[in-house]
Design a protein around this motif. Structure first.
Motif, PDB file in Angstrom:
ATOM      1  N   PHE A 187       2.578  32.823  -1.371  1.00 34.36           N
ATOM      2  CA  PHE A 187       2.917  31.474  -0.934  1.00 34.36           C
ATOM      3  C   PHE A 187       4.448  31.592  -0.649  1.00 34.36           C
ATOM      4  O   PHE A 187       5.122  31.667  -1.339  1.00 34.36           O
ATOM      5  CB  PHE A 187       2.658  30.838  -2.285  1.00 34.36           C
ATOM      6  N   GLN A 188       4.617  30.623   0.570  1.00 35.67           N
ATOM      7  CA  GLN A 188       6.236  30.543   0.950  1.00 35.67           C
ATOM      8  C   GLN A 188       6.204  29.005   1.012  1.00 35.67           C
ATOM      9  O   GLN A 188       5.529  28.340   1.701  1.00 35.67           O
ATOM     10  CB  GLN A 188       6.230  31.137   2.322  1.00 35.67           C
ATOM     11  N   ALA A 189       7.075  28.755   0.089  1.00 36.00           N
ATOM     12  CA  ALA A 189       7.290  27.106   0.040  1.00 36.00           C
ATOM     13  C   ALA A 189       8.050  26.621   1.304  1.00 36.00           C
ATOM     14  O   ALA A 189       8.634  27.621   2.162  1.00 36.00           O
ATOM     15  CB  ALA A 189       8.274  26.946  -1.258  1.00 36.00           C
ATOM     16  N   VAL A 223      -0.682  34.222  -8.016  1.00 38.56           N
ATOM     17  CA  VAL A 223       0.387  33.817  -6.951  1.00 38.56           C
ATOM     18  C   VAL A 223       1.578  34.246  -6.951  1.00 38.56           C
ATOM     19  O   VAL A 223       2.326  34.195  -8.054  1.00 38.56           O
ATOM     20  CB  VAL A 223       0.224  31.975  -7.093  1.00 38.56           C
ATOM     21  N   GLU A 231       5.209  33.847  -5.187  1.00 38.86           N
ATOM     22  CA  GLU A 231       5.908  33.303  -4.468  1.00 38.86           C
ATOM     23  C   GLU A 231       6.945  33.969  -3.409  1.00 38.86           C
ATOM     24  O   GLU A 231       7.647  35.087  -4.075  1.00 38.86           O
ATOM     25  CB  GLU A 231       6.942  31.905  -4.955  1.00 38.86           C
ATOM     26  N   GLY A 267       3.975  24.163   1.844  1.00 41.86           N
ATOM     27  CA  GLY A 267       4.159  25.497   2.618  1.00 41.86           C
ATOM     28  C   GLY A 267       3.219  26.019   3.171  1.00 41.86           C
ATOM     29  O   GLY A 267       2.222  25.506   3.468  1.00 41.86           O
ATOM     30  N   GLN A 295       0.389  29.534   2.677  1.00 50.30           N
ATOM     31  CA  GLN A 295      -0.142  30.763   1.857  1.00 50.30           C
ATOM     32  C   GLN A 295      -1.136  31.419   2.615  1.00 50.30           C
ATOM     33  O   GLN A 295      -1.765  31.229   3.598  1.00 50.30           O
ATOM     34  CB  GLN A 295      -0.798  29.929   0.640  1.00 50.30           C
TER      35      GLN A 295
END
Length: 122
Positions: free
Chosen positions: A117-119, A71, A73, A101, A103
Protein backbone atom coordinates in the motif's frame (compact mmCIF):
# COMPACT_ATOMS: atom_id res chain seq x y z
CA UNK A 1 5.28 -5.88 18.25
CA UNK A 2 2.80 -7.93 16.23
CA UNK A 3 3.25 -11.51 15.06
CA UNK A 4 1.63 -13.06 11.98
CA UNK A 5 1.98 -16.72 10.98
CA UNK A 6 1.73 -17.77 7.35
CA UNK A 7 1.59 -21.36 6.20
CA UNK A 8 3.94 -21.95 3.28
CA UNK A 9 4.65 -24.94 1.08
CA UNK A 10 8.44 -24.48 1.33
CA UNK A 11 10.27 -22.05 3.62
CA UNK A 12 13.42 -21.97 1.45
CA UNK A 13 11.35 -20.98 -1.59
CA UNK A 14 9.57 -18.22 0.38
CA UNK A 15 12.70 -16.57 1.84
CA UNK A 16 13.88 -14.67 -1.31
CA UNK A 17 10.36 -13.25 -1.74
CA UNK A 18 10.27 -11.92 1.82
CA UNK A 19 13.86 -10.65 1.57
CA UNK A 20 12.75 -8.54 -1.43
CA UNK A 21 10.11 -7.00 0.87
CA UNK A 22 12.80 -6.08 3.40
CA UNK A 23 12.32 -8.90 5.93
CA UNK A 24 15.33 -10.42 7.70
CA UNK A 25 15.57 -13.91 9.18
CA UNK A 26 15.81 -13.73 12.98
CA UNK A 27 15.55 -17.47 13.74
CA UNK A 28 15.52 -20.67 11.73
CA UNK A 29 14.33 -23.97 13.25
CA UNK A 30 15.28 -26.49 10.60
CA UNK A 31 13.82 -26.60 7.11
CA UNK A 32 10.13 -26.20 8.03
CA UNK A 33 10.16 -23.00 10.12
CA UNK A 34 11.61 -19.48 10.06
CA UNK A 35 10.98 -16.29 12.01
CA UNK A 36 11.36 -13.08 10.04
CA UNK A 37 11.27 -9.44 11.11
CA UNK A 38 10.33 -6.16 9.47
CA UNK A 39 10.27 -3.27 11.91
CA UNK A 40 7.90 -4.22 14.73
CA UNK A 41 6.40 -7.12 12.78
CA UNK A 42 7.42 -10.71 13.37
CA UNK A 43 6.39 -13.09 10.57
CA UNK A 44 6.49 -16.83 11.22
CA UNK A 45 6.73 -19.01 8.12
CA UNK A 46 5.45 -22.52 8.88
CA UNK A 47 6.06 -25.24 6.33
CA UNK A 48 5.01 -28.89 6.20
CA UNK A 49 5.78 -30.70 9.44
CA UNK A 50 5.18 -27.75 11.76
CA UNK A 51 2.44 -27.77 14.39
CA UNK A 52 0.48 -25.13 12.44
CA UNK A 53 0.21 -27.43 9.40
CA UNK A 54 -1.12 -30.49 11.24
CA UNK A 55 -4.67 -31.65 10.40
CA UNK A 56 -7.37 -30.60 12.86
CA UNK A 57 -9.62 -33.02 14.77
CA UNK A 58 -12.41 -32.56 12.20
CA UNK A 59 -10.04 -33.52 9.36
CA UNK A 60 -9.56 -29.98 8.04
CA UNK A 61 -6.03 -29.39 6.77
CA UNK A 62 -4.58 -25.88 7.12
CA UNK A 63 -3.41 -24.52 3.76
CA UNK A 64 -1.82 -21.28 2.49
CA UNK A 65 -3.72 -18.64 0.56
CA UNK A 66 -7.05 -16.92 1.07
CA UNK A 67 -7.83 -13.20 1.12
CA UNK A 68 -6.85 -12.15 4.64
CA UNK A 69 -3.47 -10.51 4.35
CA UNK A 70 -0.78 -8.52 5.96
CA UNK A 71 -0.37 -4.98 4.67
CA UNK A 72 3.03 -3.41 4.14
CA UNK A 73 3.08 0.34 3.60
CA UNK A 74 5.65 1.34 1.00
CA UNK A 75 6.91 4.69 -0.24
CA UNK A 76 7.36 3.57 -3.87
CA UNK A 77 4.92 0.88 -4.99
CA UNK A 78 6.45 0.53 -8.46
CA UNK A 79 9.95 -0.08 -7.04
CA UNK A 80 8.67 -2.88 -4.79
CA UNK A 81 6.72 -4.41 -7.66
CA UNK A 82 9.87 -4.39 -9.78
CA UNK A 83 11.91 -6.09 -7.01
CA UNK A 84 9.22 -8.73 -6.51
CA UNK A 85 8.89 -9.45 -10.24
CA UNK A 86 12.57 -10.48 -10.07
CA UNK A 87 11.66 -13.20 -7.53
CA UNK A 88 8.97 -14.61 -9.83
CA UNK A 89 6.15 -13.28 -7.65
CA UNK A 90 2.58 -13.41 -8.95
CA UNK A 91 0.41 -10.30 -8.67
CA UNK A 92 -3.36 -10.78 -8.38
CA UNK A 93 -3.99 -7.58 -10.36
CA UNK A 94 -2.46 -4.33 -11.47
CA UNK A 95 -2.34 -1.61 -8.78
CA UNK A 96 -5.75 -0.18 -7.89
CA UNK A 97 -6.43 3.37 -6.77
CA UNK A 98 -8.54 4.14 -3.70
CA UNK A 99 -9.34 7.23 -1.65
CA UNK A 100 -6.20 6.89 0.48
CA UNK A 101 -3.70 5.79 -2.13
CA UNK A 102 -2.96 2.77 -4.28
CA UNK A 103 -2.48 -0.90 -3.53
CA UNK A 104 -1.63 -4.18 -5.16
CA UNK A 105 -1.92 -7.77 -3.96
CA UNK A 106 1.10 -9.97 -4.52
CA UNK A 107 1.34 -13.65 -3.59
CA UNK A 108 4.26 -15.27 -1.84
CA UNK A 109 5.48 -18.53 -3.44
CA UNK A 110 2.76 -20.48 -1.56
CA UNK A 111 -0.11 -18.18 -2.59
CA UNK A 112 -0.38 -16.11 0.62
CA UNK A 113 -1.45 -12.56 -0.23
CA UNK A 114 0.53 -9.49 0.78
CA UNK A 115 -0.96 -6.05 0.19
CA UNK A 116 1.53 -3.38 -0.76
CA UNK A 117 0.00 0.00 0.00
CA UNK A 118 1.31 3.42 -1.03
CA UNK A 119 -0.50 6.30 0.65
CA UNK A 120 -1.53 9.31 -1.40
CA UNK A 121 1.39 11.65 -1.72
CA UNK A 122 3.73 8.96 -0.36
Amino acid sequence: MATVRYLVQDVDTALPFYAALGFTVTERWGPPFAMLALGDLSLWLSGPGTSASKPLADGAVPTPGGWNRLVIEVADLQAFMHALHATGARFRSEPVQGPGGQQVLVEDPSGNPIELFQAKGG
